[in-house]
Design an enzyme around this catalytic site. Structure first.
Site, PDB file in Angstrom:
ATOM      1  N   ARG A 109       3.664  -6.923 -18.820  1.00 10.07           N
ATOM      2  CA  ARG A 109       3.643  -6.461 -20.214  1.00 10.07           C
ATOM      3  C   ARG A 109       5.031  -6.211 -20.797  1.00 10.07           C
ATOM      4  O   ARG A 109       5.164  -5.625 -21.863  1.00 10.07           O
ATOM      5  CB  ARG A 109       2.789  -5.191 -20.324  1.00 10.07           C
ATOM      6  CG  ARG A 109       1.338  -5.388 -19.906  1.00 10.07           C
ATOM      7  CD  ARG A 109       0.617  -6.437 -20.722  1.00 10.07           C
ATOM      8  NE  ARG A 109      -0.818  -6.517 -20.364  1.00 10.07           N
ATOM      9  CZ  ARG A 109      -1.686  -7.301 -20.955  1.00 10.07           C
ATOM     10  NH1 ARG A 109      -1.292  -8.113 -21.930  1.00 10.07           N
ATOM     11  NH2 ARG A 109      -2.955  -7.337 -20.571  1.00 10.07           N
ATOM     12  N   ARG A 147     -18.792   2.635 -37.397  1.00 14.43           N
ATOM     13  CA  ARG A 147     -17.515   2.187 -36.823  1.00 14.43           C
ATOM     14  C   ARG A 147     -17.371   0.664 -36.789  1.00 14.43           C
ATOM     15  O   ARG A 147     -16.283   0.155 -36.546  1.00 14.43           O
ATOM     16  CB  ARG A 147     -17.314   2.759 -35.421  1.00 14.43           C
ATOM     17  CG  ARG A 147     -18.209   2.166 -34.363  1.00 14.43           C
ATOM     18  CD  ARG A 147     -17.795   2.642 -32.996  1.00 14.43           C
ATOM     19  NE  ARG A 147     -18.808   2.356 -31.985  1.00 14.43           N
ATOM     20  CZ  ARG A 147     -18.659   2.658 -30.716  1.00 14.43           C
ATOM     21  NH1 ARG A 147     -17.568   3.252 -30.298  1.00 14.43           N
ATOM     22  NH2 ARG A 147     -19.606   2.377 -29.848  1.00 14.43           N
ATOM     23  N   SER A 158       0.797  -1.237   0.000  1.00 14.98           N
ATOM     24  CA  SER A 158       0.000   0.000   0.000  1.00 14.98           C
ATOM     25  C   SER A 158       0.834   1.294   0.000  1.00 14.98           C
ATOM     26  O   SER A 158       0.392   2.286  -0.587  1.00 14.98           O
ATOM     27  CB  SER A 158      -1.032  -0.005   1.130  1.00 14.98           C
ATOM     28  OG  SER A 158      -0.405  -0.285   2.359  1.00 14.98           O
ATOM     29  N   SER A 195     -14.001   8.688 -28.272  1.00 12.95           N
ATOM     30  CA  SER A 195     -15.249   7.978 -28.557  1.00 12.95           C
ATOM     31  C   SER A 195     -15.423   7.740 -30.055  1.00 12.95           C
ATOM     32  O   SER A 195     -15.262   8.667 -30.856  1.00 12.95           O
ATOM     33  CB  SER A 195     -16.436   8.795 -28.037  1.00 12.95           C
ATOM     34  OG  SER A 195     -17.631   8.253 -28.532  1.00 12.95           O
ATOM     35  N   GLY A 196     -15.797   6.532 -30.383  1.00  8.87           N
ATOM     36  CA  GLY A 196     -16.130   6.215 -31.774  1.00  8.87           C
ATOM     37  C   GLY A 196     -17.595   6.513 -32.066  1.00  8.87           C
ATOM     38  O   GLY A 196     -18.065   6.328 -33.192  1.00  8.87           O
ATOM     39  N   ARG A 197     -18.332   6.956 -31.037  1.00 10.98           N
ATOM     40  CA  ARG A 197     -19.738   7.355 -31.230  1.00 10.98           C
ATOM     41  C   ARG A 197     -19.830   8.850 -31.495  1.00 10.98           C
ATOM     42  O   ARG A 197     -20.603   9.303 -32.322  1.00 10.98           O
ATOM     43  CB  ARG A 197     -20.560   7.067 -29.969  1.00 10.98           C
ATOM     44  CG  ARG A 197     -20.751   5.612 -29.666  1.00 10.98           C
ATOM     45  CD  ARG A 197     -21.711   5.465 -28.499  1.00 10.98           C
ATOM     46  NE  ARG A 197     -23.080   5.762 -28.894  1.00 10.98           N
ATOM     47  CZ  ARG A 197     -24.033   6.136 -28.044  1.00 10.98           C
ATOM     48  NH1 ARG A 197     -23.774   6.279 -26.762  1.00 10.98           N
ATOM     49  NH2 ARG A 197     -25.248   6.373 -28.489  1.00 10.98           N
ATOM     50  N   ARG A 235       2.162   1.194  -7.636  1.00 10.10           N
ATOM     51  CA  ARG A 235       1.969  -0.233  -7.340  1.00 10.10           C
ATOM     52  C   ARG A 235       1.330  -0.940  -8.540  1.00 10.10           C
ATOM     53  O   ARG A 235       1.782  -1.998  -8.977  1.00 10.10           O
ATOM     54  CB  ARG A 235       1.081  -0.399  -6.105  1.00 10.10           C
ATOM     55  CG  ARG A 235       0.930  -1.851  -5.721  1.00 10.10           C
ATOM     56  CD  ARG A 235      -0.014  -2.023  -4.553  1.00 10.10           C
ATOM     57  NE  ARG A 235       0.026  -3.383  -4.046  1.00 10.10           N
ATOM     58  CZ  ARG A 235      -0.726  -3.815  -3.054  1.00 10.10           C
ATOM     59  NH1 ARG A 235      -1.564  -2.991  -2.441  1.00 10.10           N
ATOM     60  NH2 ARG A 235      -0.639  -5.062  -2.647  1.00 10.10           N
TER      61      ARG A 235
HETATM   62  C1  LIG Z   1       0.845 -12.288 -21.756  1.00  8.75           C
HETATM   63  C2  LIG Z   1      -0.590 -12.066 -21.379  1.00  8.75           C
HETATM   64  C3  LIG Z   1      -1.589 -12.756 -22.036  1.00  8.75           C
HETATM   65  C4  LIG Z   1      -2.937 -12.540 -21.705  1.00  8.75           C
HETATM   66  N1  LIG Z   1      -3.898 -13.228 -22.383  1.00  8.75           N
HETATM   67  C5  LIG Z   1      -5.211 -13.033 -22.080  1.00  8.75           C
HETATM   68  C6  LIG Z   1      -6.241 -13.720 -22.778  1.00  8.75           C
HETATM   69  O1  LIG Z   1      -5.978 -14.507 -23.665  1.00  8.75           O
HETATM   70  N2  LIG Z   1      -7.531 -13.481 -22.442  1.00  8.75           N
HETATM   71  C7  LIG Z   1      -7.851 -12.606 -21.441  1.00  8.75           C
HETATM   72  O2  LIG Z   1      -9.033 -12.432 -21.155  1.00  8.75           O
HETATM   73  N3  LIG Z   1      -6.901 -11.933 -20.761  1.00  8.75           N
HETATM   74  C8  LIG Z   1      -5.605 -12.117 -21.063  1.00  8.75           C
HETATM   75  N4  LIG Z   1      -4.642 -11.419 -20.387  1.00  8.75           N
HETATM   76  C9  LIG Z   1      -5.045 -10.408 -19.402  1.00  8.75           C
HETATM   77  C10 LIG Z   1      -4.814 -10.908 -17.953  1.00  8.75           C
HETATM   78  O3  LIG Z   1      -5.621 -12.034 -17.669  1.00  8.75           O
HETATM   79  C11 LIG Z   1      -5.166  -9.776 -16.957  1.00  8.75           C
HETATM   80  O4  LIG Z   1      -6.524  -9.427 -17.118  1.00  8.75           O
HETATM   81  C12 LIG Z   1      -4.319  -8.543 -17.186  1.00  8.75           C
HETATM   82  O5  LIG Z   1      -2.969  -8.892 -17.309  1.00  8.75           O
HETATM   83  C13 LIG Z   1      -4.514  -7.576 -16.015  1.00  8.75           C
HETATM   84  O6  LIG Z   1      -3.833  -8.084 -14.907  1.00  8.75           O
HETATM   85  P1  LIG Z   1      -4.343  -7.878 -13.416  1.00  8.75           P
HETATM   86  O7  LIG Z   1      -5.698  -8.484 -13.221  1.00  8.75           O
HETATM   87  O8  LIG Z   1      -3.247  -8.368 -12.522  1.00  8.75           O
HETATM   88  O9  LIG Z   1      -4.410  -6.282 -13.339  1.00  8.75           O
HETATM   89  P2  LIG Z   1      -5.467  -5.352 -12.595  1.00  8.75           P
HETATM   90  O10 LIG Z   1      -6.828  -5.573 -13.135  1.00  8.75           O
HETATM   91  O11 LIG Z   1      -4.896  -3.960 -12.686  1.00  8.75           O
HETATM   92  O12 LIG Z   1      -5.451  -5.848 -11.129  1.00  8.75           O
HETATM   93  C14 LIG Z   1      -4.316  -5.624 -10.291  1.00  8.75           C
HETATM   94  C15 LIG Z   1      -4.396  -6.602  -9.138  1.00  8.75           C
HETATM   95  O13 LIG Z   1      -5.544  -6.291  -8.338  1.00  8.75           O
HETATM   96  C16 LIG Z   1      -6.147  -7.495  -7.883  1.00  8.75           C
HETATM   97  N5  LIG Z   1      -7.501  -7.592  -8.433  1.00  8.75           N
HETATM   98  C17 LIG Z   1      -8.071  -6.758  -9.345  1.00  8.75           C
HETATM   99  N6  LIG Z   1      -9.343  -7.131  -9.592  1.00  8.75           N
HETATM  100  C18 LIG Z   1      -9.556  -8.237  -8.847  1.00  8.75           C
HETATM  101  C19 LIG Z   1     -10.662  -9.101  -8.681  1.00  8.75           C
HETATM  102  N7  LIG Z   1     -11.810  -8.948  -9.348  1.00  8.75           N
HETATM  103  N8  LIG Z   1     -10.553 -10.123  -7.837  1.00  8.75           N
HETATM  104  C20 LIG Z   1      -9.416 -10.331  -7.141  1.00  8.75           C
HETATM  105  N9  LIG Z   1      -8.313  -9.562  -7.252  1.00  8.75           N
HETATM  106  C21 LIG Z   1      -8.389  -8.524  -8.099  1.00  8.75           C
HETATM  107  C22 LIG Z   1      -5.238  -8.643  -8.341  1.00  8.75           C
HETATM  108  O14 LIG Z   1      -4.277  -8.888  -7.346  1.00  8.75           O
HETATM  109  C23 LIG Z   1      -4.555  -8.058  -9.552  1.00  8.75           C
HETATM  110  O15 LIG Z   1      -3.312  -8.649  -9.856  1.00  8.75           O
HETATM  111  C24 LIG Z   1      -3.291 -11.619 -20.691  1.00  8.75           C
HETATM  112  C25 LIG Z   1      -2.261 -10.931 -20.034  1.00  8.75           C
HETATM  113  C26 LIG Z   1      -0.935 -11.128 -20.359  1.00  8.75           C
HETATM  114  C27 LIG Z   1       0.141 -10.364 -19.634  1.00  8.75           C
END
Ligand SMILES: Cc1cc2nc3c(=O)[nH]c(=O)nc-3n(C[C@H](O)[C@H](O)[C@H](O)COP(=O)(O)OP(=O)(O)OC[C@H]3O[C@@H](n4cnc5c(N)ncnc54)[C@H](O)[C@@H]3O)c2cc1C
Length: 238
Positions: A192, A165, A61, A94-96, A183
């Site tokens: 990424r 669009r 945090s 926006s695409g709208r 963070r």
């Molecule tokens: C190489 C790669 C390939 C990918 N391929 C796909 C794909 O094929 N299809 C697809 O749909 N996505 C894909 N993703 C997206 C991936 O699943 C994540 O949605 C994306 O990387 C965002 O990560 P995050 O959830 O950690 O980030 P954020 O959404 O920013 O969340 C940050 C952190 O907050 C916490 N958090 C946020 N929301 C929640 C929640 N609802 N519940 C619990 N904890 C939460 C978790 O600790 C999370 O790590 C891919 C990502 C990468 C890097």
């Protein structure tokens, strides 16, 4: 007239906070009101060690008391990937309400695009394409012009932008504001950017990696100690 753009553009517009603020956020737990003086915290020193400790022990945090706002111009498919990172704030063109500009993505001749031998979807790797492959791409880039002409024709015929669009492909450029705290940014950077030496190696698409690399440059400039601790921690955020 359409134009081809090969790379996203990322501009840091504003930022707030820094390494001292990370330390101050942590120190309030043990020093209370004294943590208000950032100057004093700097004089006391030890910020680098404290940040490394917080990073290693996943005290996350304190890294949330800061922000960076970026303006990003990137293809729709990149922005779509970026917006999966929910812990950030977004506003997108926006695409709208407006006609999207005729700017489309295509790889330049240096962009590796041919699947390597033994290619695995979970670990996608690419090598330089053949001349024929690059030529095929250039030929197909001309389709962008036909599509954009059809899009404009519908709009000129009084059809709403929101309907016209549907024709535009995910290679169309869009613009977007992103505001994110350190963070959450470290989470983006760990997922990424491909680094074979990272604790958890990720295989992102090259174009979102370019966005993340530009963000990392800004982050390293304004949070040098936090960034160094992130690297030392194997590119795993707290
Ligand atoms: C190489 C790669 C390939 C990918 N391929 C796909 C794909 O094929 N299809 C697809 O749909 N996505 C894909 N993703 C997206 C991936 O699943 C994540 O949605 C994306 O990387 C965002 O990560 P995050 O959830 O950690 O980030 P954020 O959404 O920013 O969340 C940050 C952190 O907050 C916490 N958090 C946020 N929301 C929640 C929640 N609802 N519940 C619990 N904890 C939460 C978790 O600790 C999370 O790590 C891919 C990502 C990468 C890097």
């Amino acid at each position: 007239m359409t134009s081809i753009k090969h790379h996203p553009t990322v501009t840091l517009i504003q930022h707030a906070g820094g390494d001292t603020m990370v330390a101050a956020a942590a120190k309030v737990s043990t020093t209370g009101d004294e943590a208000r003086s950032l100057e004093r915290i700097e004089e006391e020193g030890g910020i680098s060690g404290l940040i490394r400790y917080l990073m290693r022990h996943r005290h996350g945090s304190p890294f949330e008391h800061g922000m960076m706002t970026f303006f990003i111009h990137a293809p729709i498919f990149v922005i779509r990937e970026l917006q999966r990172h929910r812990i950030a704030s977004y506003n997108e063109e926006s695409g709208r309400y407006k006609q999207l500009e005729p700017v489309f993505w295509s790889p330049d001749d240096e962009r590796p695009l041919a699947k390597t031998e033994g290619y695995k979807p979970s670990r996608p790797t690419f090598e330089a394409g053949t001349t024929e492959q690059y030529e095929l791409i250039r030929k197909h880039d001309e389709i962008y012009l036909q599509i954009y002409e059809a899009y404009e024709e519908e709009i000129a015929a009084g059809i709403g932008n929101e309907v016209a669009r549907r024709l535009l492909p995910v290679g169309t450029f869009t613009s977007c504001w992103v505001t994110i705290n350190p963070r959450s940014l470290m989470n983006v950077l760990s997922l990424r950017i491909h680094d074979a030496g990272a604790k958890a190696v990720s295989y992102p698409q090259r174009e979102i990696e370019e966005v993340a690399q530009a963000m990392e440059t800004a982050f390293a400039q304004h949070w040098p100690l936090t960034h160094a601790a992130f690297l030392k921690n194997g590119r795993v955020g707290p």
